[in-house]
Write an enzyme that holds these catalytic residues in place. Structure first.
Site, mmCIF file in Angstrom:
data_model
loop_
_atom_site.group_PDB
_atom_site.id
_atom_site.type_symbol
_atom_site.label_atom_id
_atom_site.label_comp_id
_atom_site.label_asym_id
_atom_site.label_seq_id
_atom_site.Cartn_x
_atom_site.Cartn_y
_atom_site.Cartn_z
ATOM 1 N N SER A 199 0.057 -5.922 9.135
ATOM 2 C CA SER A 199 0.438 -4.860 8.203
ATOM 3 C C SER A 199 -0.279 -5.053 6.874
ATOM 4 O O SER A 199 -0.270 -6.147 6.311
ATOM 5 C CB SER A 199 1.951 -4.901 7.991
ATOM 6 O OG SER A 199 2.319 -3.960 7.007
ATOM 7 N N CYS A 324 14.872 -6.513 4.423
ATOM 8 C CA CYS A 324 15.500 -5.581 5.353
ATOM 9 C C CYS A 324 16.995 -5.814 5.491
ATOM 10 O O CYS A 324 17.736 -4.907 5.807
ATOM 11 C CB CYS A 324 14.852 -5.699 6.721
ATOM 12 S SG CYS A 324 13.101 -5.958 6.607
#
Ligand SMILES: *Cc1c(COP(=O)(O)O)cnc(C)c1O
Length: 396
Positions: A199, A324
């Protein structure tokens, strides 16, 4: 002073990446699928980005698929391997209990569809061994998916050895390398990796773009249906500015791994040694096999959330673990996986550095953290119980 020490959550875009993106928001605006010259010009640039990614991973350009990020790449890799497995009636998947949720939630979904998911135990030091993988592989195993480096506690897995075991047994091996790509040298062929996710925003590239490497011959399944982009494996007009930014950031990061690592290790080790002096604190993750920018501690008798808020007031932007799970009251699944008890897991702090951090910033963190921990302990009834012997310390 305001210190950004949350680079595992995301990084600031580099000048190199921003500069590389600019022309693709104005001059080179074509759709690479268009047949005319303006479209074909865009396609040439897209191909050059793919070649840069491939070169720095040790694979061929056609083995790279551009995605919207690490999560999508994880989803696609796992679903693809599961689909391939089902055709041969192989529905056993091996992973670990401390993967990113992009992996764990995809596996949960497959479990509901009849796959058998086996999550390997993670050792207290945050490591999984090739031996464990070898023992777990069965006749009907279709996939081993194990992260390269953990995003919370920073431990780095023996990927090449795990890959070798999978290769020997003829089982597909995927690794979520989102925390490793651009930070650790990766050569997918040499390290026996069949599929790998990365990413851009974790190595100073733009957000919302990533890549999946899948070895030649692995039949990918689509997560997104539509046009024939990305060899028909990922529909949707390519996000060329982001892809160009990612390629530039990745090349820059890969070229500088040695220099950045050297700088980071000095800062990291100073932080680890300094914070280890805080009474009743413990380092999480392996001391040696560890990301150069990762520092992760538990402090007994305090709440991580309160710690983060106070640190922010003192100019230190950090995290309790994963971005998260913040906002939820559940303790980190990573800390549970390495066997930390609930109340200890709640008092966690992750400081994730980048090469942009400075020694002065490390000094600042080393002044602020022990002070804030002491301040919170002074207000904590749990800490009083520990001090007055009504409760036993878990961390000595
Ligand atoms: C950040 C991260 C992801 C998710 O990547 P996105 O590009 O944000 O979707 C997946 N795995 C790990 C280990 C990560 O750190």
């Amino acid at each position: 002073m305001r210190v950004y020490a949350d680079n595992a959550a995301t990084t600031r875009m580099s000048e190199v990446a921003i500069k590389a993106m600019m022309p693709y928001m104005s001059e080179v605006y074509g759709n690479p699928s268009s047949l005319h010259s303006i479209g074909q010009e865009a396609k040439e640039h897209l191909d050059s980005a793919r070649a840069i990614m491939a070169k720095n991973l040790g694979c061929e350009p056609f083995e790279i698929i551009f995605t919207s990020g690490g999560s999508e790449a994880d989803n696609q890799a796992i679903v693809s391997a599961a689909t391939i497995g089902a055709r041969k009636n192989k529905k056993h998947i091996i992973s670990t209990a401390f993967e990113h949720h992009a992996v764990l939630h995809t596996l949960k979904k497959l479990e509901k569809q009849g796959y058998e998911i086996e999550l390997l135990d993670v050792h207290e030091n945050g490591m999984v061994t090739a031996e464990q993988v070898k023992d777990a592989i069965r006749e009907d195993t279709c996939l081993v998916t194990i992260m390269y480096a953990n995003n919370e506690i920073g431990s780095v897995m023996p990927i090449k050895e795990i890959g070798a075991v999978c290769k020997e047994k003829g089982v597909l091996f995927h690794t979520d390398a989102v925390q490793a790509a651009g930070h650790i040298k990766i050569d997918v062929k040499e390290q026996n990796i069949d599929m790998l996710s990365l990413s851009a925003h974790k190595f100073h590239g733009p957000k919302g773009v990533g890549a999946l490497y899948a070895r030649r011959g692995i039949m990918l399944s689509n997560i997104i249906e539509g046009g024939a982009q990305e060899r028909g494996k990922r529909a949707g007009t390519e996000n060329i500015p982001a892809i160009m930014g990612m390629a530039a950031a990745f090349e820059d990061a890969c070229n500088n791994i040695d220099a950045h690592t050297e700088k980071l290790l000095k800062m990291r080790d100073r932080l680890i040694e300094g914070l280890a002096k805080v009474p009743h604190s413990i380092l999480n993750g392996d001391r040696e096999s560890r990301l150069a920018g990762n520092v992760h501690f538990c402090f007994e008798g305090i709440e991580g959330e309160a710690l983060l808020l106070l640190l922010d007031m003192h100019g230190v932007c950090a995290s309790s673990g994963s971005a998260c799970t913040s906002g939820s009251l559940d303790p980190s699944h990573v800390l549970m996986a390495i066997g930390r008890p609930h109340d200890i897991a709640h008092g966690s702090l992750r400081l994730s550095l980048s090469a942009e951090n400075t020694e002065e910033e490390i000094d600042h963190i080393l002044t602020v953290v022990p002070k804030v921990v002491a301040q919170l302990r002074n207000m904590s009834p749990v800490w009083r119980d520990l001090q007055e012997g009504r409760r036993e310390y878990v961390i000595q």
